[in-house]
Design a protein around this motif. Structure first.
Motif, PDB file in Angstrom:
ATOM      1  N   MET A 155     -34.889 -37.181 -58.962  1.00 32.02           N
ATOM      2  CA  MET A 155     -35.096 -35.966 -58.390  1.00 32.02           C
ATOM      3  C   MET A 155     -34.451 -36.036 -56.982  1.00 32.02           C
ATOM      4  O   MET A 155     -34.348 -35.066 -56.440  1.00 32.02           O
ATOM      5  CB  MET A 155     -36.585 -35.966 -58.412  1.00 32.02           C
ATOM      6  N   ARG A 242     -49.973 -18.796 -53.772  1.00 31.63           N
ATOM      7  CA  ARG A 242     -50.477 -19.455 -55.185  1.00 31.63           C
ATOM      8  C   ARG A 242     -50.207 -20.764 -55.360  1.00 31.63           C
ATOM      9  O   ARG A 242     -48.909 -21.193 -54.592  1.00 31.63           O
ATOM     10  CB  ARG A 242     -50.042 -18.696 -56.433  1.00 31.63           C
ATOM     11  N   PHE A 243     -51.029 -21.893 -55.857  1.00 27.20           N
ATOM     12  CA  PHE A 243     -50.677 -23.060 -56.091  1.00 27.20           C
ATOM     13  C   PHE A 243     -50.202 -23.449 -57.459  1.00 27.20           C
ATOM     14  O   PHE A 243     -50.843 -22.855 -58.541  1.00 27.20           O
ATOM     15  CB  PHE A 243     -51.728 -23.886 -55.929  1.00 27.20           C
ATOM     16  N   ARG A 244     -49.089 -23.816 -57.652  1.00 31.22           N
ATOM     17  CA  ARG A 244     -48.499 -24.247 -59.083  1.00 31.22           C
ATOM     18  C   ARG A 244     -48.753 -25.588 -59.341  1.00 31.22           C
ATOM     19  O   ARG A 244     -47.995 -26.435 -58.631  1.00 31.22           O
ATOM     20  CB  ARG A 244     -47.148 -23.722 -59.415  1.00 31.22           C
ATOM     21  N   PRO A 245     -49.047 -26.014 -60.551  1.00 33.81           N
ATOM     22  CA  PRO A 245     -48.797 -27.571 -60.881  1.00 33.81           C
ATOM     23  C   PRO A 245     -47.620 -27.933 -60.782  1.00 33.81           C
ATOM     24  O   PRO A 245     -46.503 -27.489 -61.209  1.00 33.81           O
ATOM     25  CB  PRO A 245     -49.305 -27.542 -62.229  1.00 33.81           C
ATOM     26  N   SER A 246     -47.327 -29.171 -60.423  1.00 34.59           N
ATOM     27  CA  SER A 246     -45.973 -29.897 -60.483  1.00 34.59           C
ATOM     28  C   SER A 246     -46.022 -31.171 -60.424  1.00 34.59           C
ATOM     29  O   SER A 246     -47.040 -31.905 -61.013  1.00 34.59           O
ATOM     30  CB  SER A 246     -45.232 -29.452 -59.153  1.00 34.59           C
ATOM     31  N   PHE A 247     -45.014 -31.837 -60.079  1.00 33.93           N
ATOM     32  CA  PHE A 247     -44.987 -33.447 -60.247  1.00 33.93           C
ATOM     33  C   PHE A 247     -44.251 -34.024 -59.007  1.00 33.93           C
ATOM     34  O   PHE A 247     -43.323 -33.805 -58.714  1.00 33.93           O
ATOM     35  CB  PHE A 247     -44.152 -33.851 -61.590  1.00 33.93           C
TER      36      PHE A 247
ATOM     37  N   ASN B  26     -45.412 -21.024 -65.600  1.00 31.54           N
ATOM     38  CA  ASN B  26     -45.447 -21.347 -64.214  1.00 31.54           C
ATOM     39  C   ASN B  26     -46.514 -21.928 -63.855  1.00 31.54           C
ATOM     40  O   ASN B  26     -46.680 -22.970 -62.890  1.00 31.54           O
ATOM     41  CB  ASN B  26     -44.997 -20.160 -63.680  1.00 31.54           C
ATOM     42  N   MET B  27     -47.710 -21.370 -63.978  1.00 35.51           N
ATOM     43  CA  MET B  27     -48.902 -21.515 -63.496  1.00 35.51           C
ATOM     44  C   MET B  27     -49.534 -22.901 -64.028  1.00 35.51           C
ATOM     45  O   MET B  27     -50.488 -23.279 -63.743  1.00 35.51           O
ATOM     46  CB  MET B  27     -49.986 -20.529 -63.455  1.00 35.51           C
ATOM     47  N   SER B  28     -48.716 -23.502 -65.105  1.00 35.00           N
ATOM     48  CA  SER B  28     -49.317 -24.695 -65.866  1.00 35.00           C
ATOM     49  C   SER B  28     -48.341 -25.916 -65.484  1.00 35.00           C
ATOM     50  O   SER B  28     -48.602 -26.789 -65.820  1.00 35.00           O
ATOM     51  CB  SER B  28     -49.139 -24.280 -67.271  1.00 35.00           C
ATOM     52  N   GLY B  29     -47.331 -25.494 -64.791  1.00 27.89           N
ATOM     53  CA  GLY B  29     -46.727 -26.718 -64.134  1.00 27.89           C
ATOM     54  C   GLY B  29     -45.277 -26.770 -64.808  1.00 27.89           C
ATOM     55  O   GLY B  29     -44.464 -27.556 -64.757  1.00 27.89           O
ATOM     56  N   GLU B  31     -42.016 -24.932 -64.806  1.00 25.79           N
ATOM     57  CA  GLU B  31     -41.242 -23.832 -64.163  1.00 25.79           C
ATOM     58  C   GLU B  31     -40.331 -23.183 -64.754  1.00 25.79           C
ATOM     59  O   GLU B  31     -39.165 -23.714 -65.365  1.00 25.79           O
ATOM     60  CB  GLU B  31     -40.539 -24.566 -63.013  1.00 25.79           C
ATOM     61  N   THR B 163     -40.415 -31.163 -65.353  1.00 24.72           N
ATOM     62  CA  THR B 163     -40.435 -32.342 -64.362  1.00 24.72           C
ATOM     63  C   THR B 163     -40.297 -33.589 -65.256  1.00 24.72           C
ATOM     64  O   THR B 163     -40.827 -33.753 -66.254  1.00 24.72           O
ATOM     65  CB  THR B 163     -41.578 -32.119 -63.548  1.00 24.72           C
TER      66      THR B 163
END
Lengths: 337, 792
Positions: A155, A242-247, B26-29, B31, B163
């Protein structure tokens, strides 16, 4: 008033009407009230009169004198004022000439935006921490739960020094250093230059990040949201988010925060690639593995962290289309801020 | 990764709009970067058949075609392509059609001949970058049919950025699984292939794993009588839409399985495997292999290889070998599906600088349970599309069976971290949607992690899953109920802020230059041997700066080359020096650059250019502002003119230097002579900041002023005169400063006139001439006797 007095007053009034300057008025004063003035002469003539006559005539002449005197004084005031006005207005310079004080300089646009961002968090009780730009791999990666040979390293393409140290790829090592030095509760932000091996119009091998960390008992994801919403509303105005899940390896759960595009108000445009949303920061709840690395009690403490690219925010804020301009030192660019 | 909506529908009956699906992902991570709908902008493009092709009478390179589009009379179309012949079927854009590029087809005369449409290449249809000629369609295409239907372009392709933690989502099955969780829809699929076949695999191939940690499972399946050839259209289409080039039916099947269920596979030509044996082992020292990309690669013992009885035939999980690869002559195929250790694959891939779709997935973790499923499905497909006869059974070496991970999740902790209040049952329900089985343990849960979820190993990971399913946007917003430990700004931080504001007020523009600079700069700019980057972007960004002067020099010069001659720049940043043990130390520096004049825009006076004393004045100004006592000493920095520079001292420590740029550095005609640079070490300044002290009372008695005009030989320094004046003035001399320097007409050669203003004051009484005059006389006589300085 006798006819001769009246005649004299009339004569005075007509002459006064012609007086254009205070000097003219001064001339009139001499002519009528001076040592040899006409009214003075009249007063001198009183001696020839009887005592009874003298009383009446004296009063009449004094009356005349007072009239002329106060008339003169009043006109004198008026004319003096007019003359001053004329004199002052003649002193008027060419107002359109430019001012001559030395011109002010400018703070770098990234520094200005960083200050804006920092001020919001400082007002919320955060303190500012700093750390070195050249970091040990441990602080930049391992302590942040990014082991070597982990795909998360892809990343961030990293610059290595010959010593094996790295140019920090993120300001997150500042979190580690802060936690090593201090015990919770703490709320900190860290600001600084970071480096990744990447260069085009939206990526610079050096850019600026702001990092944030909150650790305490019972800090929750709701606190993370509340804090960042407060920041975003003060920075970009009240708008949908908005908040989006990420890593991110150092947070779990992790999220990215988007706000409604500031250019199209959500309708979709080139800047937001038609989505109506703009990503402003990454965040999450501190991964317990990070707390373990700094020997914090993972049962007692929870916390959240966030990070954002200051250059990107500056670019959005000022409509800068090429990140490399920020590091060009070109005064034609810098003077605009 | 490209994901096809039509493919997802193999697994899930989803009827949402593409936008809504993208939004949900998207809202589940996961993208979604782009939604591609290849058929969306293709109207009025139909299948046409070329009836005849003749040369254009007036243009050698053009052809004149008669094309049947099943709409009455054939169309006459002028075409520049060269790859078609009468009888070919091609896409034809009719009059009024609009192509994805925005190009609109209208009736046109091309070199005098009417053309009523356009025959298209793949690129013109927006379905690939291919532009080698017209897209020659399948001979069975129906003339006049809309091209969107003929080519199944009415699909939706999602470009999804995954990710690194979500290896499980790198397939259509993975994405469908996620959608099933989000929309709470069942996940299903057609029955997969089975292990049936002729003969028995164990008799024809053996598999041996030598390192079960790096390869806990390796499965092989054999298919005979395969006819290698092109894949059927449905397979080609799916692969191409997903961005993978079709090679041949065997390779395509392995790629298809990878995109379908996320398991990378490899196909060997069975005939080329020596000893009919697969050995999974570390590479020997100095072993070599030619890989599929036609490169010869040296291996080492840290790398895991797949070998036959004699030699490596593939780099495990990364790429197959050329020698054993499937060719047109291959008839028996040995299919491989295995599980390789993610870290090992990554190390090997990095070491060989060789990335593949396969290594990408193995690095992120694959599903060990998929080994037989992948093999059986591939065998079924080879039977179906390549006429192969699978051999019964799988050679499945599984020396280290996967142990299902169990994670304890405490309800209290879930609620505390997320900031919500769910019951154990609610948590279970959310997790079940993700196929995470749970078992109750009082108020807490024990979660079983499926083998494909390599990202779930601790409680926090499960908490994230709960939060995702609960919906991040449903979590309330609160503010932390803590008060942070107090950390005041450091003296350095305060100083930097103060300096920034001050410099801006003084008309300076702040610059920010790279911390790394060219390796090949003039030696004079180096304070120390610089720290070098191992892997710089370029030579120009390869050495860590040891001072800020080069960056300032470069900034000044570049602006001057843009005809910006009047410059005031500053930068605050770090300089990097090598330190003991090969490490580094960072110094906070302030660098200032001047060129031209301060006030070029002042129309009342002619602008004075900066000189050494402007710089010295500014530095004294900063020192006063920061309350730091500084001194000046002769400088010896080789960046500067040897005679026009000074060193700044804080006590006995050098804290910076400033001066005029050395004439040798003026390497461009545009550069004026008077360029000045100053650099100050802020760490050193910060340690010397003095307390403001106590207020001094305002004097009640008047001061007496005397001016002294002196004629001094030029060799006499201002400092020496000042010293005599202040010594003789004793405590009564409150202030003494130079207010004029003159040389020229009326002054003897080698002399200059210096005028000083002296101000005397006694706090206790009014001074008289009689008290001052003797002091002045002493000054004058000492100046004369010691320095040959006379009263003018």
């Amino acid at each position: 008033m006798s006819d001769s007095h009246e005649q004299l007053l009339k004569q005075y009034l007509s002459e006064k009407a012609k007086a254009a300057t205070t000097a003219d008025l001064e001339g009139l004063r001499v002519k009528y009230l001076g040592k040899k003035g006409e009214v003075t002469e009249l007063l001198k003539g009183l001696g020839k009169l009887s005592i009874e006559e003298r009383k009446a005539a004296g009063a009449a002449i004094n009356d005349l004198k007072t009239q002329i005197q106060s008339s003169l004084e009043e006109s004198m005031r008026e004319l003096a004022l007019k003359e001053q006005e004329a004199r002052l207005s003649a002193e008027k310079p060419d107002h359109s000439l430019p001012g001559t004080w030395p011109t002010a300089g400018s703070l770098h646009p990234v520094v200005q935006v960083a200050k804006e961002v920092a001020d919001i968090f400082l007002s919320m009780g955060f303190f500012m921490a700093e750390g070195p730009e050249i970091e040990d791999e441990y602080y930049n990666f391992e302590a942040l739960n990014v082991p070597s040979h982990h795909p998360a390293r892809d990343m961030q393409d990293t610059f290595y020094l010959e010593s094996g140290q790295v140019l920090r790829t993120q300001t997150s090592p500042v979190q580690i250093r802060t936690m090593e030095a201090l015990q919770p509760p703490l709320k900190m932000i860290g600001l600084g230059k970071v480096f990744r091996k990447d260069s085009d119009i939206t990526h610079s091998p050096m850019f600026n990040q702001m990092e944030g960390l909150v650790v305490g008992e019972n800090i929750s994801m709701a606190d993370l949201k509340g804090t960042l919403v407060m920041f975003v509303e003060n920075m970009f105005g009240k708008r949908p988010y908005r908040f989006r899940p990420s890593f991110f390896p150092f947070t779990e759960p992790s999220a990215e925060m988007d706000i409604q595009c500031i250019f199209c108000e959500g309708k979709g445009c080139k800047v937001c690639k038609g989505t109506g949303w703009m990503e402003v920061l990454g965040c999450g709840m501190v991964n317990p593995k990070v707390f373990e690395a700094v020997k914090y009690d993972t049962e007692k403490y929870t916390g959240f962290a966030f990070g954002m690219g200051i250059d990107r925010i500056a670019m959005l804020r000022y409509g800068i289309n090429d990140i490399r301009l920020l590091f060009s030192s070109d005064v034609r660019f810098l003077r605009q801020f | 990764m490209k994901v096809l909506l039509s493919w997802l529908k193999d697994y899930i009956d989803i009827n949402e709009t593409p936008e809504r699906i993208a939004d949900a992902l998207n809202m589940s991570g996961l993208e979604v970067e782009e939604i591609i709908q290849p058929g969306k902008n293709l109207n009025n493009v139909v299948v046409g058949k070329i009836l005849s092709r003749d040369p254009h009478p007036d243009a050698e390179k053009l052809s004149l075609c008669s094309v049947d589009v099943n709409r009455g009379q054939p169309l006459q179309i002028v075409c520049g392509a060269n790859n078609m012949k009468a009888g070919d079927k091609v896409p034809v854009a009719l009059i009024g059609a609009r192509l994805p590029s925005g190009f609109e087809i209208s009736k046109a005369k091309i070199r005098g001949i009417e053309s009523s449409g356009m025959m298209c290449s793949k690129r013109e249809l927006g379905i690939s970058e291919e532009h080698g000629g017209l897209y020659i369609l399948d001979e069975n295409a129906e003339i006049g049919q809309n091209i969107v239907n003929a080519l199944s372009l009415d699909d939706v392709i999602f470009e999804i950025s995954i990710t690194p933690n979500r290896g499980d989502a790198l397939s259509h099955l993975g994405i469908a699984r996620e959608l099933s969780a989000i929309f709470n829809l069942p996940l299903h699929r057609d029955p997969l292939g089975d292990e049936d076949g002729e003969g028995h695999v164990a008799e024809q191939v053996t598999v041996e794993i030598q390192d079960k940690d790096l390869c806990p499972r390796y499965g092989a399946r054999l298919v005979h009588n395969v006819k290698v050839g092109p894949s059927p259209d449905w397979l080609k289409e799916r692969l191409e839409k997903a961005g993978i080039r079709s090679i041949n039916n065997v390779v395509d099947v392995t790629n298809y399985i990878m995109l379908d269920i996320g398991h990378p596979m490899h196909a060997f030509d069975y005939a080329k495997l020596a000893g009919k044996k697969i050995v999974v082992r570390p590479a020997g020292k100095d072993e070599r292999i030619a890989t599929l990309d036609n490169a010869e690669r040296s291996l080492d013992s840290s790398m895991l290889v797949i070998a036959d009885a004699e030699k490596p035939v593939a780099v495990a999980g990364v790429m197959g070998g050329l020698h054993s690869s499937v060719t047109d002559d291959t008839t028996s195929v040995l299919l491989e599906a295995a599980f390789f250790d993610p870290t090992s694959v990554r190390k090997t891939s990095k070491r060989l600088a060789l990335m593949s779709d396969s290594s990408y997935r193995f690095e992120r973790g694959t599903n060990i349970d998929n080994v037989p499923i992948a093999l059986n499905e591939a065998a079924r497909l080879l039977k179906q599309i390549a006429g192969g006869n699978p051999v019964k059974g799988i050679a499945d070496a599984y020396p280290k069976p996967e142990v299902l991970r169990q994670i304890k999740v405490r309800t209290r902790r879930v609620n505390r971290v997320i900031g919500i209040n769910l019951s154990p049952v609610q948590i279970e329900t959310l997790l079940l949607r993700l196929k995470l089985d749970t078992r109750r343990d009082g108020e807490d849960l024990i979660v079983s992690v499926p083998p494909y979820r390599h990202d779930l190993s601790i409680e926090a990971d499960i908490i994230e899953e709960v939060a995702r399913m609960y919906g991040y946007n449903n979590i309330p917003t609160t503010l932390p109920a803590i008060t942070s430990v107090l950390q005041l700004p450091t003296p350095l931080q305060k100083m930097e802020k103060r300096l920034r504001d001050h410099f801006v007020s003084c008309g300076f523009n702040e610059i920010m230059t790279y911390s790394f600079i060219p390796a090949a700069i003039d030696e004079c700019f180096r304070e120390k041997k610089p720290l070098m980057l191992q892997n710089p972007l370029s030579e120009d960004l390869s050495a860590m700066r040891t001072s800020l002067k080069w960056g300032m020099f470069d900034a000044l010069k570049r602006n001057i080359l843009n005809d910006e001659f009047n410059l005031r720049l500053f930068e605050i940043g770090k300089a990097f020096h090598p330190a003991a043990g090969g490490l580094s130390e960072e110094h906070s520096r302030l660098c200032i650059g001047f060129s031209g004049s301060a006030d070029p825009k002042d129309w009342r006076r002619s602008a004075e250019t900066f000189d050494l004393f402007s710089v010295k004045g500014l530095i004294q100004n900063i020192a006063d502002l920061l309350k730091v006592k500084v001194r000046y000493a002769p400088g010896s920095c080789s960046v500067f003119h040897p005679a026009v520079q000074m060193e700044l001292m804080v006590g006995k420590i050098p804290a910076g230097e400033f001066g005029q740029l050395h004439p040798n550095l003026l390497d461009n005609k545009k550069m004026p002579k008077c360029i000045f640079i100053a650099e100050i070490d802020l760490d050193k300044l910060a340690t010397a900041i003095e307390d403001a002290g106590r207020m001094k009372p305002i004097p009640e008695l008047p001061a007496v002023r005397r001016d002294l005009a002196l004629l001094a030989p030029t060799a006499v320094a201002h400092r020496d005169i000042l010293k005599i004046l202040t010594t003789e003035g004793k405590q009564l001399l409150e202030d003494c400063y130079l207010f004029d320097v003159y040389q020229g007409k009326g002054i003897p050669e080698n002399c200059r006139s210096l005028a000083f203003a002296l101000s005397f004051r006694d706090p206790k009484k009014t001074l008289t001439d009689e008290e001052i005059q003797p002091m002045i006389s002493r000054m004058v006589s000492r100046l004369d006797s010691e320095l040959a300085v006379k009263l003018r």
